[in-house]
Every structure is written in C-alpha cells, then in structure tokens.
Write an enzyme that holds these catalytic residues in place. Sequence first.
Site, PDB file in Angstrom:
ATOM      1  N   CYS A  33      13.886  47.310  19.852  1.00  0.00           N
ATOM      2  CA  CYS A  33      14.703  46.094  19.764  1.00  0.00           C
ATOM      3  C   CYS A  33      14.360  45.228  18.557  1.00  0.00           C
ATOM      4  O   CYS A  33      15.238  44.638  17.956  1.00  0.00           O
ATOM      5  CB  CYS A  33      14.558  45.257  21.029  1.00  0.00           C
ATOM      6  SG  CYS A  33      15.198  46.078  22.496  1.00  0.00           S
ATOM      7  N   CYS A  63       8.699  48.106  21.720  1.00  0.00           N
ATOM      8  CA  CYS A  63       9.021  46.821  21.086  1.00  0.00           C
ATOM      9  C   CYS A  63       9.917  47.072  19.880  1.00  0.00           C
ATOM     10  O   CYS A  63      10.894  46.358  19.649  1.00  0.00           O
ATOM     11  CB  CYS A  63       7.750  46.109  20.622  1.00  0.00           C
ATOM     12  SG  CYS A  63       6.391  46.101  21.793  1.00  0.00           S
ATOM     13  N   CYS A 122       8.919  40.188  27.815  1.00  0.00           N
ATOM     14  CA  CYS A 122       9.638  41.329  27.233  1.00  0.00           C
ATOM     15  C   CYS A 122       9.261  42.630  27.938  1.00  0.00           C
ATOM     16  O   CYS A 122      10.113  43.476  28.184  1.00  0.00           O
ATOM     17  CB  CYS A 122       9.384  41.438  25.730  1.00  0.00           C
ATOM     18  SG  CYS A 122      10.565  40.464  24.761  1.00  0.00           S
ATOM     19  N   CYS A 143     -12.644  16.988  26.199  1.00  0.00           N
ATOM     20  CA  CYS A 143     -12.691  17.946  25.088  1.00  0.00           C
ATOM     21  C   CYS A 143     -13.154  17.222  23.825  1.00  0.00           C
ATOM     22  O   CYS A 143     -13.979  17.714  23.056  1.00  0.00           O
ATOM     23  CB  CYS A 143     -11.311  18.541  24.832  1.00  0.00           C
ATOM     24  SG  CYS A 143     -10.545  19.302  26.271  1.00  0.00           S
ATOM     25  N   HIS A 198     -15.403  17.791  20.401  1.00  0.00           N
ATOM     26  CA  HIS A 198     -14.633  18.206  19.219  1.00  0.00           C
ATOM     27  C   HIS A 198     -14.040  17.066  18.400  1.00  0.00           C
ATOM     28  O   HIS A 198     -13.485  17.302  17.342  1.00  0.00           O
ATOM     29  CB  HIS A 198     -13.537  19.188  19.637  1.00  0.00           C
ATOM     30  CG  HIS A 198     -14.096  20.471  20.171  1.00  0.00           C
ATOM     31  ND1 HIS A 198     -14.890  21.298  19.418  1.00  0.00           N
ATOM     32  CD2 HIS A 198     -14.003  21.053  21.391  1.00  0.00           C
ATOM     33  CE1 HIS A 198     -15.239  22.345  20.141  1.00  0.00           C
ATOM     34  NE2 HIS A 198     -14.728  22.220  21.349  1.00  0.00           N
ATOM     35  N   CYS A 225     -15.399  26.717  27.287  1.00  0.00           N
ATOM     36  CA  CYS A 225     -15.643  25.291  27.018  1.00  0.00           C
ATOM     37  C   CYS A 225     -15.706  24.493  28.321  1.00  0.00           C
ATOM     38  O   CYS A 225     -16.536  23.595  28.449  1.00  0.00           O
ATOM     39  CB  CYS A 225     -14.573  24.733  26.084  1.00  0.00           C
ATOM     40  SG  CYS A 225     -14.831  25.204  24.353  1.00  0.00           S
TER      41      CYS A 225
HETATM   42  C1  HEC Z   1     -19.984  20.378  25.508  1.00  0.00           C
HETATM   43  C2  HEC Z   1     -19.240  20.488  24.284  1.00  0.00           C
HETATM   44  C3  HEC Z   1     -17.835  21.060  24.371  1.00  0.00           C
HETATM   45  C4  HEC Z   1     -16.798  20.560  25.090  1.00  0.00           C
HETATM   46  C5  HEC Z   1     -16.751  19.358  26.013  1.00  0.00           C
HETATM   47  C6  HEC Z   1     -15.656  21.395  24.763  1.00  0.00           C
HETATM   48  N1  HEC Z   1     -16.021  22.359  23.870  1.00  0.00           N
HETATM   49 FE1  HEC Z   1     -14.785  23.577  22.843  1.00  0.00          FE
HETATM   50  N2  HEC Z   1     -16.351  24.440  21.906  1.00  0.00           N
HETATM   51  C7  HEC Z   1     -17.669  24.067  22.074  1.00  0.00           C
HETATM   52  C8  HEC Z   1     -18.504  24.918  21.257  1.00  0.00           C
HETATM   53  C9  HEC Z   1     -20.013  24.851  21.155  1.00  0.00           C
HETATM   54  C10 HEC Z   1     -17.633  25.806  20.581  1.00  0.00           C
HETATM   55  C11 HEC Z   1     -18.030  26.876  19.565  1.00  0.00           C
HETATM   56  C12 HEC Z   1     -18.316  26.228  18.238  1.00  0.00           C
HETATM   57  C13 HEC Z   1     -17.157  25.400  17.768  1.00  0.00           C
HETATM   58  O1  HEC Z   1     -16.176  25.951  17.247  1.00  0.00           O
HETATM   59  O2  HEC Z   1     -17.174  24.165  18.020  1.00  0.00           O
HETATM   60  C14 HEC Z   1     -16.291  25.455  20.994  1.00  0.00           C
HETATM   61  C15 HEC Z   1     -15.157  26.076  20.519  1.00  0.00           C
HETATM   62  C16 HEC Z   1     -13.858  25.677  20.823  1.00  0.00           C
HETATM   63  C17 HEC Z   1     -12.673  26.231  20.216  1.00  0.00           C
HETATM   64  C18 HEC Z   1     -12.624  27.338  19.176  1.00  0.00           C
HETATM   65  C19 HEC Z   1     -12.673  26.804  17.773  1.00  0.00           C
HETATM   66  C20 HEC Z   1     -12.665  27.879  16.736  1.00  0.00           C
HETATM   67  O3  HEC Z   1     -12.476  27.547  15.573  1.00  0.00           O
HETATM   68  O4  HEC Z   1     -12.848  29.058  17.056  1.00  0.00           O
HETATM   69  C21 HEC Z   1     -11.612  25.600  20.784  1.00  0.00           C
HETATM   70  C22 HEC Z   1     -10.142  25.844  20.490  1.00  0.00           C
HETATM   71  C23 HEC Z   1     -12.130  24.645  21.744  1.00  0.00           C
HETATM   72  N3  HEC Z   1     -13.506  24.717  21.727  1.00  0.00           N
HETATM   73  C24 HEC Z   1     -11.370  23.833  22.539  1.00  0.00           C
HETATM   74  C25 HEC Z   1     -11.893  22.999  23.534  1.00  0.00           C
HETATM   75  C26 HEC Z   1     -11.081  22.299  24.508  1.00  0.00           C
HETATM   76  C27 HEC Z   1      -9.574  22.335  24.580  1.00  0.00           C
HETATM   77  C28 HEC Z   1     -11.947  21.603  25.311  1.00  0.00           C
HETATM   78  C29 HEC Z   1     -11.624  20.793  26.545  1.00  0.00           C
HETATM   79  C30 HEC Z   1     -11.086  21.553  27.663  1.00  0.00           C
HETATM   80  C31 HEC Z   1     -13.272  21.844  24.800  1.00  0.00           C
HETATM   81  N4  HEC Z   1     -13.206  22.725  23.751  1.00  0.00           N
HETATM   82  C32 HEC Z   1     -14.416  21.238  25.289  1.00  0.00           C
HETATM   83  C33 HEC Z   1     -18.127  23.031  22.837  1.00  0.00           C
HETATM   84  C34 HEC Z   1     -17.345  22.209  23.623  1.00  0.00           C
HETATM   85  C1  HEC Z   2      15.386  45.669  25.124  1.00  0.00           C
HETATM   86  C2  HEC Z   2      15.068  44.875  23.958  1.00  0.00           C
HETATM   87  C3  HEC Z   2      13.655  44.307  23.825  1.00  0.00           C
HETATM   88  C4  HEC Z   2      12.460  44.982  23.901  1.00  0.00           C
HETATM   89  C5  HEC Z   2      12.216  46.434  24.223  1.00  0.00           C
HETATM   90  C6  HEC Z   2      11.446  44.008  23.580  1.00  0.00           C
HETATM   91  N1  HEC Z   2      11.997  42.793  23.334  1.00  0.00           N
HETATM   92 FE1  HEC Z   2      11.051  41.108  22.690  1.00  0.00          FE
HETATM   93  N2  HEC Z   2      12.787  40.085  22.751  1.00  0.00           N
HETATM   94  C7  HEC Z   2      14.015  40.622  23.054  1.00  0.00           C
HETATM   95  C8  HEC Z   2      15.027  39.575  23.006  1.00  0.00           C
HETATM   96  C9  HEC Z   2      16.505  39.741  23.282  1.00  0.00           C
HETATM   97  C10 HEC Z   2      14.345  38.398  22.642  1.00  0.00           C
HETATM   98  C11 HEC Z   2      14.963  37.023  22.423  1.00  0.00           C
HETATM   99  C12 HEC Z   2      14.421  36.020  23.354  1.00  0.00           C
HETATM  100  C13 HEC Z   2      15.300  35.732  24.541  1.00  0.00           C
HETATM  101  O1  HEC Z   2      15.192  36.456  25.544  1.00  0.00           O
HETATM  102  O2  HEC Z   2      16.020  34.743  24.467  1.00  0.00           O
HETATM  103  C14 HEC Z   2      12.938  38.768  22.488  1.00  0.00           C
HETATM  104  C15 HEC Z   2      11.946  37.883  22.095  1.00  0.00           C
HETATM  105  C16 HEC Z   2      10.641  38.242  21.784  1.00  0.00           C
HETATM  106  C17 HEC Z   2       9.646  37.362  21.231  1.00  0.00           C
HETATM  107  C18 HEC Z   2       9.847  35.899  20.879  1.00  0.00           C
HETATM  108  C19 HEC Z   2      10.390  35.815  19.486  1.00  0.00           C
HETATM  109  C20 HEC Z   2      10.709  34.431  19.052  1.00  0.00           C
HETATM  110  O3  HEC Z   2      11.210  34.321  17.932  1.00  0.00           O
HETATM  111  O4  HEC Z   2      10.486  33.477  19.792  1.00  0.00           O
HETATM  112  C21 HEC Z   2       8.506  38.080  21.072  1.00  0.00           C
HETATM  113  C22 HEC Z   2       7.180  37.598  20.524  1.00  0.00           C
HETATM  114  C23 HEC Z   2       8.792  39.423  21.541  1.00  0.00           C
HETATM  115  N3  HEC Z   2      10.088  39.487  21.962  1.00  0.00           N
HETATM  116  C24 HEC Z   2       7.876  40.449  21.555  1.00  0.00           C
HETATM  117  C25 HEC Z   2       8.123  41.699  22.087  1.00  0.00           C
HETATM  118  C26 HEC Z   2       7.121  42.725  22.215  1.00  0.00           C
HETATM  119  C27 HEC Z   2       5.672  42.597  21.771  1.00  0.00           C
HETATM  120  C28 HEC Z   2       7.734  43.802  22.792  1.00  0.00           C
HETATM  121  C29 HEC Z   2       7.091  45.102  23.201  1.00  0.00           C
HETATM  122  C30 HEC Z   2       5.958  44.989  24.115  1.00  0.00           C
HETATM  123  C31 HEC Z   2       9.132  43.446  23.001  1.00  0.00           C
HETATM  124  N4  HEC Z   2       9.322  42.160  22.579  1.00  0.00           N
HETATM  125  C32 HEC Z   2      10.084  44.289  23.534  1.00  0.00           C
HETATM  126  C33 HEC Z   2      14.298  41.937  23.324  1.00  0.00           C
HETATM  127  C34 HEC Z   2      13.355  42.935  23.480  1.00  0.00           C
END
Ligand code: HEC
Ligand code: HEC
Length: 268
Positions: A86, A83, A121, A184, A188, A229
């Site tokens: 570049c 990485c 990449c 969700c 939440h 979730c």
């Molecule tokens: C039945 C209840 C429930 C539903 C429905 C639910 N979640 Fe959760 N979710 C939880 C619990 C419990 C946690 C862990 C504690 C917390 O951060 O709320 C959690 C955690 C999360 C977190 C992490 C928050 C953090 O700060 O780490 C995200 C993001 C999240 N939920 C997104 C979603 C999304 C998107 C959906 C719908 C697809 C969804 N949840 C549906 C119960 C639910």
């Molecule tokens: C040969 C060159 C090259 C290598 C090696 C490379 N990248 Fe990239 N990367 C690029 C170019 C060029 C872009 C610009 C995005 C595009 O393709 O338009 C990019 C874009 C990205 C972006 C998005 C940046 C943005 O601003 O949106 C991320 C994150 C990233 N590279 C991570 C990585 C990581 C992690 C690695 C190693 C595992 C890696 N790249 C290896 C050339 C490289």
Amino acid sequence: MRARHLAGLAGGGVALLGLAVAALAQGGGEPQRAIPDPQSGRHFATPETLEIQDDDFQNPAFLWVEEGERAWSHAEGSAGKSCASCHGDAAESMKGVRARYPAFDAKKGRVVTLEQRVNICREENMGAPPLRIDSRPLNAMTTYLGLQSRGMPVQVDISGPARPFFDKGEDFYNTRRGQLDMRCGSCHEDNFGRHLRADLLSQGMSNGFPTYRLKEQRVISLQYRLQGCVNDVRGQAPPMGGEEFTNLEFYLAWRAQGLPVETPAVRR
Ligand code: HEC
Ligand code: HEC
C-alpha cells in the site's frame, strides 16, 4: 452629552472586545514552553556515545533498521499484504511521518503514537495481529520509519480536537509523583546539566527515539524510557501503550518542537 456617552461606551466596548479576543487567543492558542529553546539529549551525551550515534556503520540500532526494512516488504496476515503493497517506497511515503507523530486520528477520535498507527495498519489493513509495545519487531519498524524523517524538525499539531489530549499530557508531566514526590521537570527542567548519580541530566527531549541504549544493549521505545523515569522516583508507572503515556508522549513531542528527529539516537 448623549453622543459623548455613547462614544465612551463604544470605546469601552472595543476594549472589552479586545480583551475577549486576547482571552480566546490564550485559551485555545499557544501554551508556553518552560524551555523555549530546547536542547537535544545529544548535548548531554559523551563524545564516545556521539561517535557511535553519528556513524551509521557503528550505530548498533542499524540492525533494527535493517530488520524493519525487511519487515516493510514482508507480506503478513489474512489480506496477504505487506506495508509496501500500500505504501510503496518508505523513503518517500514515510518521510516526515515520525516528525509529526503522535497525531490525532479522526477515525479513532484520539491521539495515536507511531507504534499504535503501525498496529492499526496491521490489524485493520493486513489482518495481522498487533505487535507488543516495545517488542523487538515493533521497535525495528518504528526505528526504520523514524529514520525516514531524520534531520526533519519535530512538528506536532496540538490544535482543535487534539488539544484535550495535549492538556492531559501536560498535566501528567507537571504532576508530582512517587515516593520522591517529583515532577518530570524537577529533573529535566530544574536540574538539567547536573549529575544524578552517574547520569548527566538532559532536558528529557524525545527527538531521538527509538534510541539504542548502551546499558541495555538494545533499542528502546520512548515509553519504555518513561517507565524507567517514573520508576526512578519510586512511582507506579502506567502501562506502555496506554492512554496516559500516549498523551504524555504527545506533550513531549510539543516540548521538543523544532528539534531535528535523531532516530536512531544512542544513549548510555
Ligand atoms: C529523578 C530524576 C528524573 C525524573 C523525575 C524524570 N526523569 Fe527522565 N530521565 C532521568 C535520567 C537520569 C535520564 C537519563 C539521562 C538523561 O537523558 O537525562 C532520563 C531520560 C529521559 C528521557 C530521554 C532523553 C534522551 O535524550 O534520551 C526522556 C524523554 C525523559 N527522561 C522524560 C521524562 C519524563 C516525561 C518524566 C516524568 C514522567 C521524567 N523523565 C522524569 C531522570 C529523571
Ligand atoms: C491495505 C493497505 C495498507 C497496508 C497493507 C498498510 N497500510 Fe498503513 N495506511 C494505509 C492507509 C489507507 C493509511 C491512511 C490513514 C487512514 O487510515 O486514514 C495508512 C496510514 C499509515 C501511517 C500513517 C501515515 C501518516 O501520514 O499519518 C503509517 C505510519 C502506516 N500506515 C504504516 C504502515 C505500516 C508500517 C504497514 C505495515 C506493517 C502498513 N502501514 C500497512 C493503508 C495500509
């Protein structure tokens, strides 16, 4: 008489135009957030958990950070590049990146997550195989990358060609699913701050990911949490790395807009 009539028409015309402009602004413009003032999950965490998150020496996610940092300058794949070959110093080149991902990728014609961007990449620029979503090496890389944006406000661009992907993510978020028939927001939005068994429900914000989960003793990716979730409502979770969760992740980033990136957060 005729002049008055025309003037009236002109006035109506202006009003109509005004309506059309308002309608346009609504359709293509800002959707409304159910929680306009979002709170990070840290507000719902216990003091013991926060103490671990706020001390980089105690926070076990820093083992992942170190692994990601080593991988950053490790050459891999047929092009013999790392990485760093570049992108140079990640502290500079990757600063702010986590805050604006997922993002629309013009070449792919769709929204991609940070995980997918790393794999693009690897495959296209390094000739290296993609890493499995939520695998240790990929979580290590995205945790390392995320850290470079710590403290910066989440700010994703949902305009233009990104918008249809956002809309799909929003639909997923608002769809009732599973045997419990819940959205969700049933947990939440309608019930944050209340207990669900042992868990204190947060607003489900995504700004701390990847996150160290104490219960699992490892760093988890956002999409792994999302599978949990969906399983909680006894629904069928779509695959990690697939289109549905990618669009959902995009919508979640917009919901969390303005919150500081906290990668790597710690949760129980
Ligand atoms: C039945 C209840 C429930 C539903 C429905 C639910 N979640 Fe959760 N979710 C939880 C619990 C419990 C946690 C862990 C504690 C917390 O951060 O709320 C959690 C955690 C999360 C977190 C992490 C928050 C953090 O700060 O780490 C995200 C993001 C999240 N939920 C997104 C979603 C999304 C998107 C959906 C719908 C697809 C969804 N949840 C549906 C119960 C639910
Ligand atoms: C040969 C060159 C090259 C290598 C090696 C490379 N990248 Fe990239 N990367 C690029 C170019 C060029 C872009 C610009 C995005 C595009 O393709 O338009 C990019 C874009 C990205 C972006 C998005 C940046 C943005 O601003 O949106 C991320 C994150 C990233 N590279 C991570 C990585 C990581 C992690 C690695 C190693 C595992 C890696 N790249 C290896 C050339 C490289």
